[in-house]
Design an enzyme around this catalytic site. Structure first.
Site, PDB file in Angstrom:
ATOM      1  N   GLN A 120       6.822 -17.738 -22.760  1.00  0.00           N
ATOM      2  CA  GLN A 120       6.162 -17.776 -21.455  1.00  0.00           C
ATOM      3  C   GLN A 120       5.147 -16.622 -21.369  1.00  0.00           C
ATOM      4  OE1 GLN A 120       9.443 -17.870 -22.068  1.00  0.00           O
ATOM      5  NE2 GLN A 120      10.596 -18.917 -20.450  1.00  0.00           N
ATOM      6  N   PRO A 121       4.028 -16.827 -20.663  1.00  0.00           N
ATOM      7  CA  PRO A 121       2.989 -15.777 -20.601  1.00  0.00           C
ATOM      8  C   PRO A 121       3.537 -14.397 -20.238  1.00  0.00           C
ATOM      9  CG  PRO A 121       2.147 -17.782 -19.620  1.00  0.00           C
ATOM     10  CD  PRO A 121       3.597 -18.047 -19.940  1.00  0.00           C
TER      11      PRO A 121
END
Length: 203
Positions: free
Chosen positions: A78-79
């Site tokens: 995930q970012p």
């Protein structure tokens, strides 16, 4: 005398240990790949697919193959979690970068994240296996198409291979890992990490 002989025997016959990062954007199939690696090399120890959840933080897997021990670090994609990746770069011998080859909408994000990985000085010279995952999907593009789309300029002199496969059914995994082990065994980076570890042990 015995301890000297035992130490020599241990040194000659002990297996080299390599640390491999499994990176990629969210839902690329990193944890599925790690669990399939375990089931291939540890005879069925991996989690079944319906019990695999997205990684938040770190999953670790250890396997042995021929003359080497491999420690895999599967990191969340995930970012907000990608900033954690670089904390592991310095000790990594190589990278498996997983891309969902059936999700064209994620290619740009995957390319951007991979270029950051390749540019980082703490991973200089580390061999990279780019695993074009989910080839079992009708929507998947080939490894050649993926390589053309990514058009990576950051590869410089480092060993790199695109491997088409599926973390779901295991296709391509053994071939990719065999290539990676061969590259790590002769990599200048491996020698650098070995010397650094030995120097730290003398302090």
């Amino acid at each position: 005398m015995f301890s000297l002989f035992y130490g020599l025997w241990n040194h000659v016959f002990s297996k080299a240990e390599f640390h491999v990062l499994i990176l990629g954007v969210h839902k690329a199939g990193k944890t599925t790949l790690l669990e399939k690696l375990k089931s291939i090399y540890l005879k069925g120890e991996g989690l079944p697919h319906d019990r695999i959840v997205p990684t938040v933080g770190l999953n670790i897997g250890r396997i042995e193959d021929a003359n080497v021990k491999l420690v895999f670090w599967d990191l969340g994609g995930q970012p907000g979690l990608r900033t954690i990746w670089e904390k592991y770069y310095e000790e990594a011998h190589a990278v498996i970068y997983v891309i969902d080859s059936a999700s064209a909408s994620s290619f740009e994000d995957a390319k951007s994240a991979l270029e950051k990985v390749l540019r980082h000085e703490d991973l200089q010279g580390a061999p990279v296996l780019i695993f074009a995952n989910k080839q079992d999907s009708p929507a998947a593009v080939s490894e050649e198409e993926l390589a053309r789309h990514l058009h990576l300029k950051e590869l410089d002199e480092r060993p790199c291979m695109f491997q088409a496969g599926s973390a779901f059914d295991g296709t391509g995994i053994k071939h990719g890992v065999d290539w990676l082990v061969e590259e790590m065994e002769r990599s200048k980076r491996t020698e650098l990490l070995r010397v650094r570890t030995e120097a730290a042990g003398k302090i």
